[in-house]
Write an enzyme that holds these catalytic residues in place. Structure first.
Site, PDB file in Angstrom:
ATOM      1  N   GLY A 185       0.830  -1.198   0.000  1.00  0.00           N
ATOM      2  CA  GLY A 185       0.000   0.000   0.000  1.00  0.00           C
ATOM      3  C   GLY A 185       0.861   1.243   0.000  1.00  0.00           C
ATOM      4  O   GLY A 185       1.771   1.392  -0.808  1.00  0.00           O
ATOM      5  N   ASP A 186       0.580   2.145   0.922  1.00  0.00           N
ATOM      6  CA  ASP A 186       1.361   3.391   1.016  1.00  0.00           C
ATOM      7  C   ASP A 186       2.239   3.399   2.263  1.00  0.00           C
ATOM      8  O   ASP A 186       2.593   4.453   2.781  1.00  0.00           O
ATOM      9  CB  ASP A 186       0.433   4.604   1.013  1.00  0.00           C
ATOM     10  CG  ASP A 186      -0.547   4.594   2.188  1.00  0.00           C
ATOM     11  OD1 ASP A 186      -0.693   3.543   2.833  1.00  0.00           O
ATOM     12  OD2 ASP A 186      -1.165   5.638   2.447  1.00  0.00           O
TER      13      ASP A 186
END
Length: 317
Positions: free
Chosen positions: A235-236
């Site tokens: 993800g981030d």
């Protein structure tokens, strides 16, 4: 088009078999039919180990498991392994020589294994001199080493950003802790989360989101030394291990650099996109001596920054 694909698979002069994670056969082309005498309709849906008992052996079972569950391609040479799929009514299997190449296939969330068999018997029958045999073995060894090197790299790196992945990060952190313990050094563990990345995905789509992640990884990577490690967990979320620190001030300097490189907007398809980063930091040995404890404390420190307003860094308490 599907019929053309299947016709092509039956025309190639290579055996091709596809199996799923349960080792059940999904594809069995005509090359293998001619070799083994088993028709596709007889074997589709059955276990590969039932049709080819040789794959019950530990060495081949482990190869299949590594392909299906770890994405590691493998090349097996006829020099070492001789034969894999035996011809019907074979009397001396030592006269059969085959190369085997196994690599993962992906469809949606599922993983399959593509098994390719090349008949090397005719080639080997022409090899009479030791010099030629040694040369072929050297070529095959190099191919094995190259394949294994690529497989190791893929298994330890994020395919989108090229950064080390969670597996690599965990190994590197364990090594860094042992190194710091032996040398009585300090090290820093950072947990980074991009502020507002979900909104970018929702607004511009995942394609733009992926471009932003690649650019974010490039900017972050430029802030650390070659001896440090920056990884993408998914993800981030990113993590960093900073070794040979004198004190917390060294970690603060790097964290400040991380925040600064997000001050300029990301220009994606001529669109300026603003993004920031929240960072939590733990240090060894002050905040713990085990990887899990250090990661959890850095993660907790990061969430406190999120609550306070984001776009900043903070140390574990």
């Amino acid at each position: 088009m599907d019929s053309l694909v299947f016709q092509s698979l039956d025309k190639v002069n290579v055996g091709m078999v596809i199996i799923d994670k349960n080792l059940n056969i999904l594809l069995w082309n005509q090359w293998v039919e001619r070799l083994t005498g088993f028709k596709a309709e007889e074997v589709i849906g059955k276990s590969l180990t039932e049709i080819c008992p040789r794959f019950r052996m530990k060495v081949y079972s482990e190869i299949l498991q590594n392909v299906l569950f770890h994405g590691q391609s493998r090349f097996c040479s006829s020099t070492l392994h001789k034969a894999f799929f035996l011809p019907q009514d074979v009397t001396d299997e030592n006269t059969i020589k085959q190369n085997l190449h196994i690599e993962p296939l992906y469809k949606e969330d599922l993983t399959y294994a593509l098994i390719q068999i090349s008949d090397m018997t005719t080639t080997y029958n022409r090899v009479y001199k030791l010099k030629n045999l040694i040369k072929e073995m050297e070529v095959e060894l190099k191919e094995i080493q190259t394949t294994e090197k690529i497989s190791r790299h893929r298994a330890m790196h994020d395919s989108l950003t090229g950064l080390p992945n969670r597996l690599y990060f965990n190994d590197r952190l364990a090594w860094a802790i042992n190194y710091a313990h032996r040398n009585r050094d300090k090290l820093g563990i950072m947990f980074l989360d991009l502020d507002g990345f979900k909104e970018i995905n929702d607004t511009y789509g995942h394609k733009v989101g992926d471009m932003v992640l690649r650019e974010a990884a490039r900017r972050l990577r430029g802030c650390i030394r070659s001896i440090d490690t920056l990884a993408r967990l998914g993800g981030d979320e990113f993590t960093a291990v900073l070794i040979q620190l004198k004190d917390e001030k060294d970690a603060s300097i790097v964290a400040s650099k991380f925040i600064k490189v997000f001050q300029d907007p990301f220009i994606i398809d001529e669109k300026p996109i603003k993004l920031s980063v929240s960072i939590g930091i733990s240090t060894y040995p002050k905040d713990g001596e085990e990887p899990t404890a250090l990661i959890n404390k850095a993660d907790t420190a990061m969430y406190k920054i999120k609550i306070k307003g984001k776009n900043a860094f903070g140390f574990a308490e």
